[in-house]
Write a protein that holds these residues in place. Structure first.
Motif, PDB file in Angstrom:
ATOM      1  N   THR A 390      37.131  13.429  66.126  1.00 58.53           N
ATOM      2  CA  THR A 390      36.756  12.332  67.016  1.00 58.53           C
ATOM      3  C   THR A 390      35.587  12.727  67.908  1.00 58.53           C
ATOM      4  O   THR A 390      34.611  11.973  68.059  1.00 58.53           O
ATOM      5  CB  THR A 390      37.948  11.920  67.907  1.00 58.53           C
ATOM      6  OG1 THR A 390      39.089  11.732  67.081  1.00 58.53           O
ATOM      7  CG2 THR A 390      37.635  10.628  68.636  1.00 58.53           C
ATOM      8  N   ARG A 391      35.712  13.914  68.485  1.00 61.47           N
ATOM      9  CA  ARG A 391      34.661  14.360  69.392  1.00 61.47           C
ATOM     10  C   ARG A 391      33.333  14.522  68.654  1.00 61.47           C
ATOM     11  O   ARG A 391      32.271  14.148  69.163  1.00 61.47           O
ATOM     12  CB  ARG A 391      35.068  15.699  70.042  1.00 61.47           C
ATOM     13  CG  ARG A 391      34.251  16.038  71.291  1.00 61.47           C
ATOM     14  CD  ARG A 391      35.028  17.013  72.168  1.00 61.47           C
ATOM     15  NE  ARG A 391      36.261  16.421  72.636  1.00 61.47           N
ATOM     16  CZ  ARG A 391      36.380  15.703  73.757  1.00 61.47           C
ATOM     17  NH1 ARG A 391      35.340  15.496  74.528  1.00 61.47           N
ATOM     18  NH2 ARG A 391      37.550  15.205  74.094  1.00 61.47           N
ATOM     19  N   GLN A 392      33.423  15.059  67.446  1.00 66.03           N
ATOM     20  CA  GLN A 392      32.221  15.226  66.656  1.00 66.03           C
ATOM     21  C   GLN A 392      31.613  13.868  66.311  1.00 66.03           C
ATOM     22  O   GLN A 392      30.386  13.690  66.328  1.00 66.03           O
ATOM     23  CB  GLN A 392      32.506  16.023  65.369  1.00 66.03           C
ATOM     24  CG  GLN A 392      32.681  17.503  65.617  1.00 66.03           C
ATOM     25  CD  GLN A 392      33.238  18.220  64.394  1.00 66.03           C
ATOM     26  OE1 GLN A 392      33.985  17.631  63.604  1.00 66.03           O
ATOM     27  NE2 GLN A 392      32.884  19.489  64.245  1.00 66.03           N
ATOM     28  N   SER A 393      32.453  12.917  66.001  1.00 63.00           N
ATOM     29  CA  SER A 393      31.973  11.564  65.704  1.00 63.00           C
ATOM     30  C   SER A 393      31.219  10.994  66.891  1.00 63.00           C
ATOM     31  O   SER A 393      30.159  10.385  66.737  1.00 63.00           O
ATOM     32  CB  SER A 393      33.143  10.635  65.368  1.00 63.00           C
ATOM     33  OG  SER A 393      33.643  10.909  64.097  1.00 63.00           O
ATOM     34  N   ALA A 394      31.802  11.207  68.092  1.00 57.41           N
ATOM     35  CA  ALA A 394      31.156  10.691  69.301  1.00 57.41           C
ATOM     36  C   ALA A 394      29.771  11.308  69.450  1.00 57.41           C
ATOM     37  O   ALA A 394      28.788  10.614  69.719  1.00 57.41           O
ATOM     38  CB  ALA A 394      32.016  10.990  70.520  1.00 57.41           C
ATOM     39  N   ARG A 395      29.724  12.624  69.251  1.00 57.52           N
ATOM     40  CA  ARG A 395      28.431  13.296  69.389  1.00 57.52           C
ATOM     41  C   ARG A 395      27.453  12.831  68.323  1.00 57.52           C
ATOM     42  O   ARG A 395      26.249  12.728  68.572  1.00 57.52           O
ATOM     43  CB  ARG A 395      28.631  14.812  69.368  1.00 57.52           C
ATOM     44  CG  ARG A 395      29.030  15.320  70.749  1.00 57.52           C
ATOM     45  CD  ARG A 395      29.601  16.695  70.798  1.00 57.52           C
ATOM     46  NE  ARG A 395      29.002  17.640  69.880  1.00 57.52           N
ATOM     47  CZ  ARG A 395      29.669  18.658  69.366  1.00 57.52           C
ATOM     48  NH1 ARG A 395      30.930  18.845  69.660  1.00 57.52           N
ATOM     49  NH2 ARG A 395      29.069  19.488  68.539  1.00 57.52           N
ATOM     50  N   ALA A 396      27.955  12.567  67.145  1.00 58.58           N
ATOM     51  CA  ALA A 396      27.092  12.077  66.068  1.00 58.58           C
ATOM     52  C   ALA A 396      26.474  10.733  66.450  1.00 58.58           C
ATOM     53  O   ALA A 396      25.264  10.522  66.285  1.00 58.58           O
ATOM     54  CB  ALA A 396      27.880  11.956  64.773  1.00 58.58           C
ATOM     55  N   LEU A 397      27.317   9.846  66.967  1.00 61.09           N
ATOM     56  CA  LEU A 397      26.810   8.532  67.364  1.00 61.09           C
ATOM     57  C   LEU A 397      25.758   8.659  68.452  1.00 61.09           C
ATOM     58  O   LEU A 397      24.727   7.973  68.433  1.00 61.09           O
ATOM     59  CB  LEU A 397      27.958   7.641  67.855  1.00 61.09           C
ATOM     60  CG  LEU A 397      28.871   7.096  66.761  1.00 61.09           C
ATOM     61  CD1 LEU A 397      30.112   6.461  67.370  1.00 61.09           C
ATOM     62  CD2 LEU A 397      28.133   6.060  65.923  1.00 61.09           C
ATOM     63  N   ALA A 399      23.852  11.263  68.993  1.00 60.91           N
ATOM     64  CA  ALA A 399      22.651  11.866  68.419  1.00 60.91           C
ATOM     65  C   ALA A 399      21.833  10.835  67.637  1.00 60.91           C
ATOM     66  O   ALA A 399      20.599  10.809  67.729  1.00 60.91           O
ATOM     67  CB  ALA A 399      23.037  13.031  67.521  1.00 60.91           C
ATOM     68  N   ILE A 400      22.522   9.999  66.865  1.00 56.40           N
ATOM     69  CA  ILE A 400      21.826   8.959  66.098  1.00 56.40           C
ATOM     70  C   ILE A 400      21.074   8.036  67.049  1.00 56.40           C
ATOM     71  O   ILE A 400      19.894   7.712  66.857  1.00 56.40           O
ATOM     72  CB  ILE A 400      22.815   8.131  65.243  1.00 56.40           C
ATOM     73  CG1 ILE A 400      23.389   8.990  64.131  1.00 56.40           C
ATOM     74  CG2 ILE A 400      22.128   6.917  64.648  1.00 56.40           C
ATOM     75  CD1 ILE A 400      24.520   8.315  63.373  1.00 56.40           C
TER      76      ILE A 400
END
Lengths: 420, 99
Positions: A390-397, A399-400
């Motif tokens: 989840t945390r990685q997903s948040a960071r991905a969003l 970053a995008i």
């Protein structure tokens, strides 16, 4: 055009307004005299009057005409003059012409003291000698009045034109600025595709609204990540942000129905984004490549999965690109068929129409390619989220979003750069 | 309709296409990239076949992809399955590819 006071006899008259002394002032105004609202058309006894110094006005009888018709006003004045045996009706128009700033103005051939146009030079007797027939005088005065009104109208019209011109230049500058920032503003002269234009314009508006909401979601997400919110809270935020991100694909699909070219060739994106355009948007394989650094630390498994996903996306992108190339080739072949000269006669025309119909069909498939490209984007990002925490997903969003924001900022900077 | 089913089960991977359809070209390319050699049946001049495909629920009718005799879907479905790895899985199971 302030008021001027003159002494006539023992009485002081104040001349108000720039108008011809009210005898001939037109209470209704003439068309075009937009700036002439402050005409004096009423005056009470002894208050506002025409004042002009003239030797020979012994009678302080005031002119009590109130909003009379110009001609009536004039004749009233005339009568007064006659009654007073005054021979200076010329002064009336004289003072009025002299207040005009219009260079066209010519001072009529009166004897006037150049320093004080309101003062008649010489004595009354001298004036009497030069006094032509009253009728002629009246006609001349009316002509002068008409000429004056005409000049005023012209002045007002020119003023209006100047204002419009100024406004037009301002608007043109605004459009230029907006165009530079990548906003699509279609030529108002192009009326040939109203439907597609409306669709494109609608999408441009919806896209900017989407961008605003996107930045809200991003801020929320960023705050949650930095404040180390719990996974459950983060998850709902991530889901909301993802859902909103995917909204753009839905909007693009609708807009493409109205104008596929506008979407597929990225007219809605900022210029810097357009450098990387692939079938109406970004390449998800490229995006994954960029994200990897922001997603660290990744487990071995995750790294491998992301890498595999990137390969998969690339394969699909390749396939779609080849399909687009085939489309292009096919379209070119269709239109190049049967030589440039259409032979006269019905068969020639039938061939031409058939050719066009085929080409139309091919163009129609552009929409499908755009749909599949957006579908690939959506699916790839969805798959990415299944690989990440989840945390990685948040960071991905985040970053995008940062990446695209920077591309947009770059576009703005580029067009604002000082040019020699 | 029988003809369609018959053709679809003849090979591990079967795609019904039209020569004028460029999306079909994309799907074919994807299969080649994966190492599969699907049987391609062009239905340009076969209205019956196209109708049969529609009756089978193929929407849109073209391209229609069958793996192991079963209808997998059209372009959109193929892309979805490709991204999540299912497509490759199905191809391996149907012995259209080995890895």
């Amino acid at each position: 055009m302030g008021s001027k006071s003159f002494k006539v006899g023992e009485k002081v008259y104040t001349r108000v307004g720039d108008a011809m002394p009210s005898f001939i002032s037109n209470p209704n105004g003439t068309e075009g005299n937009t700036g002439q609202s402050s005409r004096v058309s009423n005056f009470g006894p002894h208050e506002q009057s025409i004042g002009f110094r003239g030797g020979g006005y012994n009678n302080s009888a005031s002119l009590t005409s109130q909003t009379m018709h110009p001609d009536l006003q004039f004749s009233a004045y005339e009568k007064m003059l006659q009654g007073q045996n005054i021979s200076q009706p010329n002064q009336v128009s004289n003072s009025d012409t002299s207040t005009e700033m219009d260079p066209d103005d010519k001072i009529q051939n009166f004897d006037i003291d150049p320093s004080n146009p309101y003062m008649a030079s010489g004595s009354n007797d001298k004036q009497k000698e030069k006094f032509p027939e009253q009728k002629t005088q009246r006609r001349l005065a009316q002509n002068r009045e008409a000429a004056r009104k005409s000049r005023l109208r012209k002045k007002a019209y020119v003023q209006q034109l100047e204002n419009s011109r100024l406004k037009l230049t301002q608007l043109e500058q605004e459009v230029q600025r907006a165009r530079k920032q990548g906003v699509v503003i279609s030529n108002t002269g192009d009326q040939s595709q109203p439907n597609s234009r409306n669709g494109s314009l609608a999408f441009v508006a919806e896209y900017s609204r989407w961008l605003e909401e996107q930045s809200k979601h991003t801020s929320e997400l960023r705050a949650a990540v930095t404040s180390h919110k719990s996974d459950t809270e983060l998850r709902s935020l991530v889901e909301n942000a993802t859902s909103h991100f995917n909204d753009i694909f839905r909007l693009k699909k609708i807009a493409a129905k109205a104008d596929v070219f506008h979407i597929i060739y990225g007219m809605w994106t900022s210029p810097a984004e357009r450098c990387f355009l692939w079938i109406g948007g970004f390449r998800s394989s490229e995006l994954l490549k960029l994200l990897v650094t922001h997603l660290e630390p990744l487990t071995e498994q995750q790294l491998a999965s992301i890498d595999h996903l990137q390969q998969t996306s690339l394969q699909a992108e390749e396939a779609l690109s080849q399909g687009m190339d085939a489309l292009q080739q096919s379209l070119a072949e269709t239109l190049a068929r049967d030589a440039p000269v259409v032979p006269p006669g019905s068969s020639g025309m039938a061939n031409y129409m058939g050719q066009m119909a085929m080409a139309m069909g091919k163009l129609g498939s552009l929409e499908n390619f755009l749909r599949q490209a957006d579908h690939l984007r959506e699916k790839t990002l969805q798959q990415m989220h299944t690989i990440l925490t989840t945390r990685q997903s948040a960071r991905a969003l985040l970053a995008i979003n940062d990446y695209f924001s920077r591309l947009r900022a770059l576009s703005t900077l580029w067009f604002a750069r000082p040019q020699e | 309709m029988d003809r369609v089913i018959d053709l679809a089960s003849k090979k591990a991977a079967v795609i019904f296409t039209k020569s004028s359809c460029c999306m079909c070209h994309s799907i074919k390319t994807l299969f080649y990239e994966l190492g599969a050699s699907p049987a391609i049946h062009e239905v340009d001049h076969d209205a019956d076949m196209e109708w049969a495909l529609r009756r089978l629920g193929c929407n849109p009718a073209i391209p229609a992809v069958f793996i192991g005799g079963k209808y997998v879907g059209s372009a959109r479905d193929v892309i979805s399955l490709h991204v999540d790895g299912t497509l490759k899985q199905k191809l391996i199971e149907a012995k259209a590819i080995w890895f």
